[in-house]
Design a protein around this motif. Sequence first.
Motif, PDB file in Angstrom:
ATOM      1  N   GLU A  59     106.366   5.373  48.022  1.00 27.48           N
ATOM      2  CA  GLU A  59     106.108   6.628  48.691  1.00 27.48           C
ATOM      3  C   GLU A  59     106.478   6.559  50.156  1.00 27.48           C
ATOM      4  O   GLU A  59     106.729   5.485  50.710  1.00 27.48           O
ATOM      5  CB  GLU A  59     104.635   6.995  48.529  1.00 27.48           C
ATOM      6  N   SER A  60     106.456   7.703  50.761  1.00 31.20           N
ATOM      7  CA  SER A  60     106.801   7.810  52.182  1.00 31.20           C
ATOM      8  C   SER A  60     105.953   6.843  52.993  1.00 31.20           C
ATOM      9  O   SER A  60     104.751   6.712  52.769  1.00 31.20           O
ATOM     10  CB  SER A  60     106.539   9.237  52.620  1.00 31.20           C
ATOM     11  N   GLY A  61     106.604   6.166  53.919  1.00 32.08           N
ATOM     12  CA  GLY A  61     105.864   5.298  54.825  1.00 32.08           C
ATOM     13  C   GLY A  61     105.561   3.928  54.286  1.00 32.08           C
ATOM     14  O   GLY A  61     104.901   3.128  54.947  1.00 32.08           O
ATOM     15  N   CYS A  62     106.043   3.619  53.092  1.00 36.11           N
ATOM     16  CA  CYS A  62     105.696   2.316  52.539  1.00 36.11           C
ATOM     17  C   CYS A  62     106.596   1.219  53.078  1.00 36.11           C
ATOM     18  O   CYS A  62     106.394   0.047  52.780  1.00 36.11           O
ATOM     19  CB  CYS A  62     105.719   2.351  51.019  1.00 36.11           C
ATOM     20  N   LYS A  64     110.200   1.336  53.141  1.00 34.38           N
ATOM     21  CA  LYS A  64     111.527   1.232  52.517  1.00 34.38           C
ATOM     22  C   LYS A  64     112.628   1.229  53.567  1.00 34.38           C
ATOM     23  O   LYS A  64     113.517   0.382  53.564  1.00 34.38           O
ATOM     24  CB  LYS A  64     111.748   2.423  51.562  1.00 34.38           C
ATOM     25  N   SER A  65     112.554   2.202  54.470  1.00 35.86           N
ATOM     26  CA  SER A  65     113.594   2.276  55.494  1.00 35.86           C
ATOM     27  C   SER A  65     113.540   1.072  56.408  1.00 35.86           C
ATOM     28  O   SER A  65     114.576   0.560  56.833  1.00 35.86           O
ATOM     29  CB  SER A  65     113.434   3.545  56.319  1.00 35.86           C
ATOM     30  N   THR A  66     112.367   0.610  56.689  1.00 34.06           N
ATOM     31  CA  THR A  66     112.238  -0.569  57.542  1.00 34.06           C
ATOM     32  C   THR A  66     112.938  -1.755  56.890  1.00 34.06           C
ATOM     33  O   THR A  66     113.649  -2.516  57.552  1.00 34.06           O
ATOM     34  CB  THR A  66     110.748  -0.894  57.755  1.00 34.06           C
ATOM     35  N   LEU A  67     112.752  -1.871  55.604  1.00 36.76           N
ATOM     36  CA  LEU A  67     113.424  -2.924  54.862  1.00 36.76           C
ATOM     37  C   LEU A  67     114.937  -2.774  54.980  1.00 36.76           C
ATOM     38  O   LEU A  67     115.658  -3.726  55.313  1.00 36.76           O
ATOM     39  CB  LEU A  67     112.986  -2.850  53.388  1.00 36.76           C
TER      40      LEU A  67
HETATM   41  N1  LIG Z   1     110.106   3.732  65.204  1.00 33.58           N
HETATM   42  C1  LIG Z   1     108.890   3.499  64.673  1.00 33.58           C
HETATM   43  N2  LIG Z   1     107.868   3.164  65.482  1.00 33.58           N
HETATM   44  C2  LIG Z   1     106.642   2.925  64.972  1.00 33.58           C
HETATM   45  N3  LIG Z   1     106.330   3.001  63.677  1.00 33.58           N
HETATM   46  C3  LIG Z   1     107.311   3.331  62.816  1.00 33.58           C
HETATM   47  C4  LIG Z   1     108.635   3.606  63.269  1.00 33.58           C
HETATM   48  N4  LIG Z   1     109.376   3.949  62.213  1.00 33.58           N
HETATM   49  C5  LIG Z   1     108.555   3.882  61.143  1.00 33.58           C
HETATM   50  N5  LIG Z   1     107.318   3.503  61.486  1.00 33.58           N
HETATM   51  C6  LIG Z   1     106.170   3.308  60.613  1.00 33.58           C
HETATM   52  O1  LIG Z   1     106.477   2.274  59.743  1.00 33.58           O
HETATM   53  C7  LIG Z   1     106.031   2.561  58.446  1.00 33.58           C
HETATM   54  C8  LIG Z   1     107.163   2.421  57.447  1.00 33.58           C
HETATM   55  O2  LIG Z   1     108.172   3.339  57.773  1.00 33.58           O
HETATM   56  P1  LIG Z   1     109.512   3.494  56.929  1.00 33.58           P
HETATM   57  O3  LIG Z   1     110.362   4.433  57.661  1.00 33.58           O
HETATM   58  O4  LIG Z   1     110.047   2.163  56.646  1.00 33.58           O
HETATM   59  O5  LIG Z   1     108.966   4.152  55.610  1.00 33.58           O
HETATM   60  P2  LIG Z   1     109.781   4.728  54.390  1.00 33.58           P
HETATM   61  O6  LIG Z   1     109.258   4.038  53.230  1.00 33.58           O
HETATM   62  O7  LIG Z   1     111.212   4.681  54.659  1.00 33.58           O
HETATM   63  O8  LIG Z   1     109.277   6.221  54.371  1.00 33.58           O
HETATM   64  P3  LIG Z   1     110.095   7.564  54.060  1.00 33.58           P
HETATM   65  O9  LIG Z   1     110.119   7.683  52.590  1.00 33.58           O
HETATM   66  O10 LIG Z   1     109.243   8.587  54.696  1.00 33.58           O
HETATM   67  O11 LIG Z   1     111.412   7.420  54.687  1.00 33.58           O
HETATM   68  C9  LIG Z   1     105.472   3.968  58.487  1.00 33.58           C
HETATM   69  O12 LIG Z   1     104.081   3.893  58.520  1.00 33.58           O
HETATM   70  C10 LIG Z   1     105.956   4.536  59.757  1.00 33.58           C
HETATM   71  O13 LIG Z   1     104.965   5.373  60.326  1.00 33.58           O
END
Ligand SMILES: Nc1ncnc2c1ncn2[C@@H]1O[C@H](COP(=O)(O)OP(=O)(O)OP(=O)(O)O)[C@@H](O)[C@H]1O
Lengths: 341, 348, 296, 308, 480
Positions: A59-62, A64-67
């Motif tokens: 789900e959102s925020g888990c 994924k994008s960070t990975l």
């Molecule tokens: N630039 C940032 N600074 C601080 N926290 C961040 C930043 N970008 C993302 N986060 C936090 O890191 C966590 C993971 O974010 P990420 O973008 O990896 O999630 P995601 O799984 O890709 O979500 P989505 O499906 O919404 O894209 C989230 O809780 C988000 O709030």
Amino acid sequence: MNTAQASVPEAGTALLRIRGLRAGYATRGRSGFGRRRVDAVAGVDLTVHAGQTLCVVGESGCGKSTLARSVVGLLDPFAGSISFGDVDLSSAGRRERHRVARDLQMVFQDPYTSLNPRMRVADVIAEGWHVHRGVLPAGEHAAEVDRLLSLVELDSSYAGRRLHELSGGQCQRVSIARALALRPKLIVCDEAVSALDVSVRAQVLNLLMDLQQELGVAYLFISHDLDVVRHIADEVAVMYLGTIVEHGTAAQVFQNPRHPYTRALLSAAPSIHDRPGGTNESALTGEVPSPAAPPSGCRFRTRCPIAADVCATEVPELRVRGDADHAAACHFAGEDPATGT
Amino acid sequence: MSSTVEEVAGATEATPVARLRGVHIGFGAPGRERPVVRGVELDLVPGRVTALVGESGSGKSLTTLALMGLLPGGARVSAGSVEIDGHDTAGFTDAQWRRLRGPKIAMVFQDPMAALNPSFTVGWQVAETFRRHQGVSHRTARARTIELMRTVGIPDAEHKYHSYPHEFSGGMRQRAMIAMALALEPEVLLADEPTTALDVTVQAQILRLLTTRQAEARMAMLLVSHDLGVVARVAQHVAVMYAGRIVEAGTLDEVYTTPAHPYTRGLLDAMPDPGRPGRLVPIEGQPPAPGHLPAGCAFAPRCRFATEVCRTDDPATLPVPGRGTSTGHVAACHHSARILGTEPEARS
Amino acid sequence: MSAVTVPAEGLAAEARPETGRRHVPVRVWVGVGVLALFVLAALVGPLLWPYDPVATHLADRLLAPGGRTATGSIAWLGTDQVGRDLFANLLAGARITLLVAGATVVVGGAVGLVVGLVSGYFGGPLDTVLSRVGDVQLAFPSILLAILLAGVLGPSITNIVITLAITRWVIFARVVRASAMSTRRLEFVDSARVLGAGHLRILVRHVLPSCWQPLLVAATVQVGLVMVAEASLSFLGLGVPVDTASWGATVSIGRDYLGSAWWISTVPAAALALVVTAVGVVGDGFRDLSDPRSQI
Amino acid sequence: MGAFVAKRLGQAVIVAWGALTLVFIIVRVVPGDPAKLILGPDASADQLKHVRSDFGLDHPLWRQYLEHLGGVLHGDLGDSWRLGGSALGDTLERFPATLTLSLVALVLTILLGFPLGMLCARRPGKVLDLLVSTGSLVGQAVPSFWLGIVLILLFARELGWLPATADGSFAGVLLPAFTLALPFIGWLARLVRNGALEEGAKDYVRTARAKGVPEGLVQYVHVGRNIAVPVVTVLGLLMGNFIANAVIIEVVFSWPGIGSLMVDAITNRDYAVVEAAVLTMTVSYIALNLLVDVVYFALDPRLTPENA
Amino acid sequence: GFGGGGGGTPKGALRAAFGQPVTDLDPYNAATAVDEASLIVKRLVFDTLVRRQGDRLVPGLASGWERTNDTTWVFTLRRGARFHDGTPVTAADVAACLKRTRAVASAQTPLWASVTKAEARDDHTVVFTTDGPLGSLPVNLTLLFVVPAARVADPEQKRRPIGSGPFRVTGFTPSTSVELARFDDYWGGRSDLPGISMPYIAETSSAITALRTGDIDLLWPIPPDQLPEVTRVKGVTVEPVPSWTYYLNWFNCSRAPFTDANVRRAMCQAVNLPQIVDRLFGRGGQQMRAPIPATVAGYAAQEPWTYDPAAAKRLLAAAGLGRGFTTSMMWFDATGPLSRELAEAMISSWADIGVTVRPQSIEKAQWLERLNSLDWDMNLQTNTVTTGDAAFTVGRLYTSKAHRMGYKNPALDQLLARAAAAPSGSERDGLYGEACKIIWSDAVGLFPLTLVTGYGRSSRLTGFTPAPNNQPDLAAVRRR
Ligand SMILES: Nc1ncnc2c1ncn2[C@@H]1O[C@H](COP(=O)(O)OP(=O)(O)OP(=O)(O)O)[C@@H](O)[C@H]1O
Ligand SMILES: Nc1ncnc2c1ncn2[C@@H]1O[C@H](COP(=O)(O)OP(=O)(O)OP(=O)(O)O)[C@@H](O)[C@H]1O
Ligand SMILES: [Mg+2]
Ligand SMILES: [Mg+2]
């Protein structure tokens, strides 16, 4: 790509290896002073094999994008290692990373924002050749652009257009062509089809699958859309709050989900075969906790329908339970496979 | 499941609370307007969830806003009528509209972050509905709001009353929006993509909340979505929109299992389906830009069933052949019969 | 200096009308016309109506517009307190005034562009240092800085340009920095980085192009303000040297005659107001027109 | 909040120090010898030396600078050679006049600019709107000293409504304040107009209408609250601008403020007063910015110390 | 109230605006020792032993004085004079004041250089001793303001000074306004005016508007170009008076080509002064016929330079500059009215004989720097004969030792030394007259005009006497 076949690694060899990856963001503390680390990815092990598709769902925020961003070098991990082929990216020098960049490309979610709107399609595609001089002599740029365009099923007349004249689907094709220009071995797709309408999404998914067939490119495919994942994945990793909670082949995960989160996810996902009044018993309550303050023990326990005391104290390990290669990180995954059905 | 179907069957006779009759919506000066919505017919019947599906830009939101009398600046209903309780709203004054919005007809918007005012507390915004329409004191409004917030599943409502929208998660924001819409127990609830911005698990929660409330109060509900799965889960009736027209409408089962319009068919085929692995079957091409509609059927350029007649004549919306007119399954296609008889395209 | 240092984009861009956003309104064309006229006047005017800024014709002092001079010619816009023709003065002044304003904006803009780009793109300690320097510059009363610098450098056109540019660069730097900072966060920059592009390439190819538009909009605002600022310097006795004509200088010198010979000060003031307004109108039009998606 | 203010204060101190250093350097680089200005052209070398040592001008620059900084820390910026008293005292004595002028100008700007902007937003693109947007440009295009004198001639000489100079009455502040405000009235009006139009197009406005909120309340409560935040910010900056721009107006209207004092001090190389005036202006500018930040912080619930 | 006005001025006060700001009221502040604006106020707040009335010196605080020998002067103080704080004025106060003024380095210093001491013989007798004959002591004493001995170095004196003059200070904002109230115990009798307010109005237009509308009762000097306008205003009387202030344009005699007297003479001949003065200044200026204004003691009229460009060219040719030359002229704008216009007019004239002059309008501070280091070709400025005596200018500026314009002439030096020692009278005047002649004919400078101070006053004022030194006695003014 005439020489492409030669560079395709043998299918099945490990291409990208992620071990114990912790990555995230430094944010200011509540008071406005000091810095606090938020581990958006909190210890992830993954391997992408050449020519295969590994899907990460969650789900959102888990995280994924960070990975994804850590893999392509947009984010420096806090800990852990990422190696690509035989290069350890965490210790690689600038030159080495630069070389790896050719093999490791990315397609972003929104083609409108991830491509410079001021550039022409041809320039967008050719940019990689300017960055990596020597890949392609300047004289051949135009021809190669045409070839790539036809590869992504666009007319060569698009080469001179500006991006804003293109539809979302067309733009995403350009984005894919750009990634392909350097003949990468792995493309990281972060929600690459999520912004597209159903019919266009089908076109792009087909394209991705075709390209894999033809070029042997591997995908690290990130999505929250289970239907899509089920359709294209070879392997699936389910992510929750920065950790992988279940991992296996697509068939294993979808047909025999072992982690309660995966099960919840599957039952919550809407399908055209649903009907009003249909019950989804295991629909979760509550929302994902903040990665800045993850729950102790099992990160899923706050929403887990089967959580017990042990879950609050012990972090469940991602272990193979049952079938070969089908791993889940749940204290009860081994004992009660039946709940999945 | 069976109970709802019966309800629906019984309700077909019921008079619609709100209906759109041949509504055209266009942008620009009268006479030279760019048509965006073309001849939409839609009945909203108490107790029934009607879904409006279609691709981005097909005119779903405008259709919905027309029902609220809230078309954006520059857009206007150029033909047809929007009827509420049998009254044509064409001549309504602002005050008349204002009396309807809230008690009669209410709406949940797509992006709850944008749809909530960032500078006021969530509670204040919900309570405002009570204050405007019931003229109650702040204290009473507050009590009712907290009660309401509880019913839509906002935990710790007393405390959350004083929170600002940005302090809410997406799901909670949408719950607050729903609370606002449900405050005065409207007869018609419009929901424009209420879950698009949300995660699947939260989406499931919100959908459940909406349908429970709708069923309890026997509201007429219009659900706008581009997600066929979501629609399948909650709607009894479906209308499929393409390039500003409703190209097919009927009960969920009729439309989903025996689509009579090639576009509906295409949409369904383009969905990844565990039963049919391999290549997907996309609809080739793109929808026409508004204002640049092709002659004849707007879908013809993308349609594999198209013939000469499709390129010249815009098909009328007619009952689907082979079904009794009573079912209400209609389609706007010259070739409905042929399409009904064809198997879905096989996947490679 | 009635210079507005408050960012003009305080509340985001002008709300655009729904339709015809590519349509250039009439008033913008009028603005362009006025500007073109004055630029032309500045270029060829002094050739046709030569003007000697130190020559005096005491017999023709303080002639009202349309008055007849000792040589029999008509002073259409009147003469000044030493009998110089104000029309010729206007043309000669146009040259200096436009030159000073243009050069100042170019110099200040260039410095601001570089500082803003570097500061906004790289961020971190470099940005902190540059930002604090900018803060000091902004907090420091700009008129005072101008007075002091004009004093240090002495009167000359180059020095006025330097002085004014020093008081302006930070405004450009701020605008560019904001734009560079938000561009840096955009996904297409990430996308270029994934491709392996270096900082220089990203700066030049991706960040810089998105800074031009805000920079140009700021420049149109500043061109006008610089002209007014130049006049203010003249008022404080620190303007262009005596042997050059500028509108600001004439407005300033003529102000003592506003009660008796209003035209001396009013003619160049009107020209100044007209040009500055025209620049502003064109700048507004430009801002309205520039939609990042259609931006080349 | 406390941490936020503390951080801003830290920055403010750095900026003030920077300004202080800058003015110290520039003032001493500018050609011109205070001793000569004091004594006139007939002074003997001995006399000059005497005066220079009286004012500590004979010390090496670094020592003067350190002494200066030390003095500043004790609130002592040295004595004015021209006005006699302590430079800071002289400056602060004048500051209320500048503040009064700026405040009246600010009030005028708000009273005229805000409603004008709201009116323009009601009918964008119509006559009033075009007038105001062009007018705001013209307002900034006219040199303020010229405008000031023209207003004096008009209101004092021709109409006789207002006094030509600062005579201590309230009427006396109107002309200079109006001259100061005029360029910014249209400017504020446009800002308000653009804000109102932009906010008016947002989704939450539609939500309010969908709740059946009357149009007036939608505009003034829902939209108004949201444009308040940027407008308040701008007012703070505007006030800072007024204080800085007052220089010329004060000279034109013989207004006994800090601006005219400063110009005078520079012309006469009265170092201590220049430094004191710059410090006062800088500090007030910084203080205003700080105030704006705090107000912004208070007004916009979305702000946290992290994203402020 | 707003601003600096208002506070402390009684109703019915005279509002008088002078063209320069008052920055300080301490009589011993070096910076304002000869500053006209502060002298105007100081003359109202303080007493001097001797006063000037028209051309004559009259008793002030001193009821009389005598020169007992070449180097000793005995002054008798008036009885009954009191300071504003009520204490009586004594000889000890005078002695302390002289000590103080000698201790402070200022533009007045040369005046007191040879006065070795002042002693209080008793409460009402003070004895001045000089180290040589000093004929101008009584004149100089018109500049020695008397304050209580205890306050000579009191910093309070800068803002709220205590004196024994007819008015006391009730409010003072430097460079902005001075507010005075009548001192009722003044020995010379109460002034008719309850108070005087002196605002400083920087902008000409504002000042004239204020005069027209009655915001102020008196304005001076009115710039020449505004004289006609003000003259036409009903209810305002304009009184022009030739002042002790004049324009001079020195040639730097130590710098080529001005080392050659003929070049300087050519420059003088090339300028059509009568026309410039008439057209530019009108009633506001008078062409000069000596290096000092006609109203100054020691003046002797010379033959004016005839306007003759051809002759000027011939002179240049003879000096080997037949093709002209390039030089420069410096001034600062605030030096006097129409300075820029005057400079431009002269530069235009010189252009006619092939001399290119670069105008250098610079800041006062820079002008001073360059002036003293002789870093200039030509210097245009106004100068004021503060004491109304040739000694103040001619005697001070043109000696070789002063080296003010690079002019060195031993004969002139001798002449000036003799003049300085001579007691006032025809012999002294004759000596200065001779000096004038040398300076004039050697064309040390070009002396274009004496400024005429235009006093504009409300016609309801009486008892006002325009003063050539710009320091009219405001205490004598009455309102009708
Ligand atoms: N630039 C940032 N600074 C601080 N926290 C961040 C930043 N970008 C993302 N986060 C936090 O890191 C966590 C993971 O974010 P990420 O973008 O990896 O999630 P995601 O799984 O890709 O979500 P989505 O499906 O919404 O894209 C989230 O809780 C988000 O709030
Ligand atoms: N304010 C507007 N001005 C001009 N055109 C508009 C405006 N709002 C909508 N349109 C046009 O009207 C058409 C229909 O818009 P609408 O918002 O109803 O589509 P939709 O089906 O709701 O799409 P989505 O799924 O993206 O919300 C679109 O083509 C859009 O371009
Ligand atoms: Mg993501
Ligand atoms: Mg929509």
